[in-house]
Design a protein around this motif. Structure first.
Motif, PDB file in Angstrom:
ATOM      1  N   LYS A 121       5.968  -3.010 -10.994  1.00  0.00           N
ATOM      2  CA  LYS A 121       5.319  -3.998 -11.854  1.00  0.00           C
ATOM      3  C   LYS A 121       5.275  -5.374 -11.189  1.00  0.00           C
ATOM      4  O   LYS A 121       4.335  -6.149 -11.391  1.00  0.00           O
ATOM      5  CB  LYS A 121       6.059  -4.090 -13.192  1.00  0.00           C
ATOM      6  N   GLU A 122       6.299  -5.666 -10.390  1.00  0.00           N
ATOM      7  CA  GLU A 122       6.352  -6.965  -9.742  1.00  0.00           C
ATOM      8  C   GLU A 122       5.296  -7.121  -8.647  1.00  0.00           C
ATOM      9  O   GLU A 122       5.002  -8.241  -8.218  1.00  0.00           O
ATOM     10  CB  GLU A 122       7.746  -7.206  -9.147  1.00  0.00           C
ATOM     11  N   PHE A 123       4.748  -5.993  -8.194  1.00  0.00           N
ATOM     12  CA  PHE A 123       3.716  -6.083  -7.167  1.00  0.00           C
ATOM     13  C   PHE A 123       2.506  -6.856  -7.670  1.00  0.00           C
ATOM     14  O   PHE A 123       1.744  -7.416  -6.876  1.00  0.00           O
ATOM     15  CB  PHE A 123       3.281  -4.680  -6.715  1.00  0.00           C
ATOM     16  N   GLY A 124       2.300  -6.872  -8.970  1.00  0.00           N
ATOM     17  CA  GLY A 124       1.149  -7.581  -9.507  1.00  0.00           C
ATOM     18  C   GLY A 124       1.262  -9.085  -9.391  1.00  0.00           C
ATOM     19  O   GLY A 124       0.264  -9.796  -9.413  1.00  0.00           O
ATOM     20  N   THR A 125       2.504  -9.608  -9.263  1.00  0.00           N
ATOM     21  CA  THR A 125       2.696 -11.061  -9.205  1.00  0.00           C
ATOM     22  C   THR A 125       3.391 -11.518  -7.936  1.00  0.00           C
ATOM     23  O   THR A 125       3.300 -12.687  -7.571  1.00  0.00           O
ATOM     24  CB  THR A 125       3.550 -11.513 -10.420  1.00  0.00           C
ATOM     25  N   ASP A 126       4.077 -10.593  -7.256  1.00  0.00           N
ATOM     26  CA  ASP A 126       4.859 -10.993  -6.078  1.00  0.00           C
ATOM     27  C   ASP A 126       4.833  -9.859  -5.065  1.00  0.00           C
ATOM     28  O   ASP A 126       5.250  -8.739  -5.365  1.00  0.00           O
ATOM     29  CB  ASP A 126       6.295 -11.298  -6.510  1.00  0.00           C
ATOM     30  N   THR A 127       4.370 -10.143  -3.867  1.00  0.00           N
ATOM     31  CA  THR A 127       4.332  -9.106  -2.831  1.00  0.00           C
ATOM     32  C   THR A 127       5.009  -9.592  -1.551  1.00  0.00           C
ATOM     33  O   THR A 127       4.525  -9.385  -0.462  1.00  0.00           O
ATOM     34  CB  THR A 127       2.873  -8.719  -2.515  1.00  0.00           C
ATOM     35  N   ASN A 128       6.181 -10.267  -1.709  1.00  0.00           N
ATOM     36  CA  ASN A 128       6.879 -10.751  -0.531  1.00  0.00           C
ATOM     37  C   ASN A 128       7.498  -9.589   0.245  1.00  0.00           C
ATOM     38  O   ASN A 128       7.641  -8.473  -0.258  1.00  0.00           O
ATOM     39  CB  ASN A 128       7.949 -11.783  -0.916  1.00  0.00           C
ATOM     40  N   GLU A 129       7.898  -9.861   1.459  1.00  0.00           N
ATOM     41  CA  GLU A 129       8.383  -8.811   2.364  1.00  0.00           C
ATOM     42  C   GLU A 129       9.658  -8.145   1.826  1.00  0.00           C
ATOM     43  O   GLU A 129       9.816  -6.925   1.934  1.00  0.00           O
ATOM     44  CB  GLU A 129       8.643  -9.407   3.744  1.00  0.00           C
ATOM     45  N   ASP A 130      10.549  -8.935   1.241  1.00  0.00           N
ATOM     46  CA  ASP A 130      11.796  -8.362   0.707  1.00  0.00           C
ATOM     47  C   ASP A 130      11.497  -7.353  -0.399  1.00  0.00           C
ATOM     48  O   ASP A 130      12.115  -6.286  -0.475  1.00  0.00           O
ATOM     49  CB  ASP A 130      12.700  -9.474   0.160  1.00  0.00           C
ATOM     50  N   LEU A 131      10.557  -7.690  -1.272  1.00  0.00           N
ATOM     51  CA  LEU A 131      10.183  -6.782  -2.354  1.00  0.00           C
ATOM     52  C   LEU A 131       9.577  -5.502  -1.782  1.00  0.00           C
ATOM     53  O   LEU A 131       9.876  -4.396  -2.246  1.00  0.00           O
ATOM     54  CB  LEU A 131       9.182  -7.477  -3.282  1.00  0.00           C
ATOM     55  N   ASN A 132       8.726  -5.622  -0.772  1.00  0.00           N
ATOM     56  CA  ASN A 132       8.122  -4.443  -0.142  1.00  0.00           C
ATOM     57  C   ASN A 132       9.187  -3.518   0.444  1.00  0.00           C
ATOM     58  O   ASN A 132       9.166  -2.309   0.243  1.00  0.00           O
ATOM     59  CB  ASN A 132       7.160  -4.879   0.974  1.00  0.00           C
ATOM     60  N   ILE A 133      10.113  -4.103   1.174  1.00  0.00           N
ATOM     61  CA  ILE A 133      11.155  -3.305   1.826  1.00  0.00           C
ATOM     62  C   ILE A 133      12.026  -2.604   0.797  1.00  0.00           C
ATOM     63  O   ILE A 133      12.322  -1.399   0.914  1.00  0.00           O
ATOM     64  CB  ILE A 133      12.019  -4.205   2.741  1.00  0.00           C
ATOM     65  N   LEU A 134      12.428  -3.322  -0.232  1.00  0.00           N
ATOM     66  CA  LEU A 134      13.299  -2.735  -1.253  1.00  0.00           C
ATOM     67  C   LEU A 134      12.591  -1.617  -2.009  1.00  0.00           C
ATOM     68  O   LEU A 134      13.171  -0.553  -2.266  1.00  0.00           O
ATOM     69  CB  LEU A 134      13.765  -3.821  -2.228  1.00  0.00           C
ATOM     70  N   THR A 135      11.321  -1.846  -2.364  1.00  0.00           N
ATOM     71  CA  THR A 135      10.566  -0.835  -3.106  1.00  0.00           C
ATOM     72  C   THR A 135      10.412   0.438  -2.284  1.00  0.00           C
ATOM     73  O   THR A 135      10.607   1.559  -2.790  1.00  0.00           O
ATOM     74  CB  THR A 135       9.179  -1.374  -3.490  1.00  0.00           C
ATOM     75  N   ARG A 136      10.073   0.296  -1.021  1.00  0.00           N
ATOM     76  CA  ARG A 136       9.937   1.470  -0.148  1.00  0.00           C
ATOM     77  C   ARG A 136      11.267   2.183   0.015  1.00  0.00           C
ATOM     78  O   ARG A 136      11.317   3.411   0.050  1.00  0.00           O
ATOM     79  CB  ARG A 136       9.385   1.042   1.211  1.00  0.00           C
ATOM     80  N   PHE A 137      12.341   1.417   0.088  1.00  0.00           N
ATOM     81  CA  PHE A 137      13.661   2.032   0.260  1.00  0.00           C
ATOM     82  C   PHE A 137      14.060   2.844  -0.973  1.00  0.00           C
ATOM     83  O   PHE A 137      14.598   3.947  -0.862  1.00  0.00           O
ATOM     84  CB  PHE A 137      14.713   0.952   0.537  1.00  0.00           C
ATOM     85  N   VAL A 138      13.784   2.308  -2.154  1.00  0.00           N
ATOM     86  CA  VAL A 138      14.078   3.041  -3.388  1.00  0.00           C
ATOM     87  C   VAL A 138      13.261   4.331  -3.441  1.00  0.00           C
ATOM     88  O   VAL A 138      13.769   5.401  -3.807  1.00  0.00           O
ATOM     89  CB  VAL A 138      13.797   2.171  -4.632  1.00  0.00           C
ATOM     90  N   SER A 139      11.985   4.245  -3.055  1.00  0.00           N
ATOM     91  CA  SER A 139      11.116   5.421  -3.070  1.00  0.00           C
ATOM     92  C   SER A 139      11.632   6.506  -2.133  1.00  0.00           C
ATOM     93  O   SER A 139      11.730   7.688  -2.510  1.00  0.00           O
ATOM     94  CB  SER A 139       9.699   5.008  -2.673  1.00  0.00           C
ATOM     95  N   LEU A 140      11.993   6.119  -0.919  1.00  0.00           N
ATOM     96  CA  LEU A 140      12.483   7.102   0.056  1.00  0.00           C
ATOM     97  C   LEU A 140      13.846   7.646  -0.343  1.00  0.00           C
ATOM     98  O   LEU A 140      14.169   8.803  -0.052  1.00  0.00           O
ATOM     99  CB  LEU A 140      12.550   6.459   1.445  1.00  0.00           C
ATOM    100  N   THR A 141      14.647   6.826  -1.022  1.00  0.00           N
ATOM    101  CA  THR A 141      15.950   7.301  -1.517  1.00  0.00           C
ATOM    102  C   THR A 141      15.758   8.374  -2.577  1.00  0.00           C
ATOM    103  O   THR A 141      16.446   9.411  -2.576  1.00  0.00           O
ATOM    104  CB  THR A 141      16.757   6.125  -2.088  1.00  0.00           C
TER     105      THR A 141
END
Length: 536
Positions: free
Chosen positions: A53-73
């Motif tokens: 949901k945060e991708f709609g308002t914030d797409t900083n690098e830290d958010l990208n990395i964390l989201t991908r990490f949760v997905s792969l986990t």
């Protein structure tokens, strides 16, 4: 990496929850340690949804990395759960284990839906692209894992159609019709291109089940825009290469033990046939209509059980070209019709009459001009065509030259020369001097056998000799010389354009000095420093 702060509904503004990669690792380790921590799966999925949901308002690098990490986990979590048989129903399970299994199954389905939902995020960001690619790979891994562990009995052939269909349902509606390339109706869609190159083109079982699931998807109720998006994505997938080598098919499989039916080529062709017929009967955009006609003879007809089922589509396409005044449709449909006539003994009445009707003034202005002349060269190659018909084509083509661009005339002249060499009885058009003053050729007659072309002369070709473009005039002079030269290679003339003619003239090397009307000088300025006076 800085922690990403979010608030649950029950928390106050002063008590934000921190989610870090270390916290995600901790939750993952607990899940692997004992089933009593399975509730961590729900926590991770909720966290993942909140991050999306945060991708709609914030797409900083830290958010990208964390989201991908949760997905792969979560991918690793469910990989472990599936391989340890905790999602599979077994006999003699107690009620508590069955409840846990159903709960795990619901979370697994929830996570897969989260993965496909990310494809709807409409943000131009490298992190978003990377997440979408990760999720495509994760879903395809699930297809492979499920196919190995979800079979009813050990070593029984199985393919996970359910998850694969979920992938296709959402993948084929990604992209946007505004990204469609006008010349071939494909879509510049990185997800579709990745699926095509990494999965569809490499593995036969994925191609086989692609069309069986596509057929099911097309049978659902879809709005016209969605249908057209699916059509362009399908064209993007199948256009670059044949579905398989017709002489020596190599069937490399994606899953370890697919069902035996994937080796049944007749069944595959039947499914493919039904899918294509369904697609071409949708409300297509003009670009998509042409795209199907362009790939029909190489990418579609060879893989049909009964290619004659395309007869209605092709004849309708031919007629549509005249109805909507887009003759390129008629040209492209003739390509498919000829393939059916040549390979499958299709009887198509009045073929040359319909071919003759395409010779309209706009023909020599089309981008499909070279394609048409390649086909026309094949169609007119038979020495058994009547002289009356050949003469009509020569006359009509000559008439077109009077208003055609130079690049179009350059195609016609060698083509007509080859026709005359192949059909010597038509030499009357340029050699007979005993003609009536009036031209007997009936330009309005639709049947080329009844135009009285043989009673006429090819005066149009003589007119072209005086064309303003020197290359065209020089080429047309071939008709004033003895016909003892070899036939032209048409490929040398089909792709000429006006700019190529100009460049050729500019780059021409002249022998000796050019003739000029002015007196030549060694320099522009005289010794006195002023311009020399030109003397005529």
């Amino acid at each position: 990496m800085a922690p990403v702060r979010r608030k649950k509904a029950t928390e106050t503004a002063s008590e934000p929850e921190k989610l870090t990669i270390e916290r995600v690792k901790e939750l993952h380790n607990q899940i692997r340690e004992s089933p009593k921590y399975f509730n961590n799966i729900a926590i991770l999925i909720d966290e993942y949804k909140a991050l999306l949901k945060e991708f709609g308002t914030d797409t900083n690098e830290d958010l990208n990395i964390l989201t991908r990490f949760v997905s792969l986990t979560l991918l690793k979590v469910f990989d472990h759960i599936i391989t340890t048989k905790q999602l599979k129903l077994t006999s003699f399970e107690n009620e508590q284990k069955e409840t846990v299994r159903k709960w795990l199954k619901s979370k697994y389905d929830d996570f897969k839906l989260c993965l496909v939902e990310t494809w709807k995020i409409d943000i131009d960001n490298e992190g978003v692209y990377a997440l979408k690619m990760d999720n495509l790979d994760s879903l395809m891994k699930f297809v492979k894992i499920e196919s190995k562990h979800f079979s009813s009995n050990k070593d029984e052939p199985f393919f996970s159609n359910r998850t694969y269909k979920l992938v296709l349902q959402h993948l084929l509606i990604t992209g946007n019709l505004s990204q469609m390339l006008a010349h071939d109706a494909t879509i510049d869609n990185f997800l579709i291109l990745e699926f095509r190159e990494s999965y569809f083109n490499k593995y036969w079982d994925l191609r086989y089940f692609f069309f069986s699931e596509l057929r099911s998807i097309l049978e659902t109720e879809l709005d016209p825009d969605t249908q057209q998006l699916i059509v362009s994505n399908v064209i993007t997938v199948i256009k670059p290469q044949p579905l398989y080598d017709l002489k020596n098919p190599e069937l490399t499989m994606y899953v370890d033990n697919p069902p035996k039916t994937v080796s049944n080529m007749r069944q595959f062709r039947s499914t493919f046939e039904k899918c294509i017929l369904k697609l071409i009967n949708l409300k297509l955009l003009p670009e998509q209509y042409k795209a199907f006609l362009l790939i029909l003879h190489k990418r579609i007809i060879p893989f049909f059980n009964n290619p004659t089922k395309l007869m209605d589509f092709l004849t309708d396409s031919y007629n549509l070209g005249f109805n909507v005044k887009d003759i390129s449709l008629s040209i492209l449909s003739l390509n498919g019709l000829w393939e059916l006539m040549r390979q499958y003994n299709l009887e198509y009445p009045d073929f040359y009459t319909k071919l003759y009707a395409i010779l309209t003034p706009e023909l020599l202005h089309l981008s499909y001009r070279s394609r048409f002349f390649r086909l026309l060269d094949i169609f007119m190659s038979s020495t058994h065509i009547s002289s009356a018909i050949v003469a009509s084509f020569i006359k009509r083509l000559g008439r077109l030259c009077l208003t055609a661009p130079p690049s179009g005339i350059v195609c016609v002249i060698p083509f007509v020369y080859n026709l005359l060499k192949r059909h010597p009885t038509c030499m009357l058009l340029i050699h007979c001097t005993e003609r009536e003053t009036a031209d007997q050729f009936d330009d309005k007659e639709r049947d080329p056998a009844k135009t009285n072309a043989l009673e006429s002369s090819a005066w149009e070709l003589e007119a072209v000799i005086h064309h303003y473009h020197p290359n065209v005039g020089s080429l047309a002079k071939i008709f004033t010389q003895p016909f003892n030269k070899y036939s032209y290679n048409m490929e040398d003339f089909l792709d000429w354009s006006y700019s190529k003619l100009v460049d050729n003239e500019l780059n021409k090397r002249f022998k000796g000095e050019l003739a000029v009307e002015l007196e030549s000088w060694d320099s522009l300025l005289g010794e006195e420093g002023y311009l020399k006076e030109y003397v005529y």
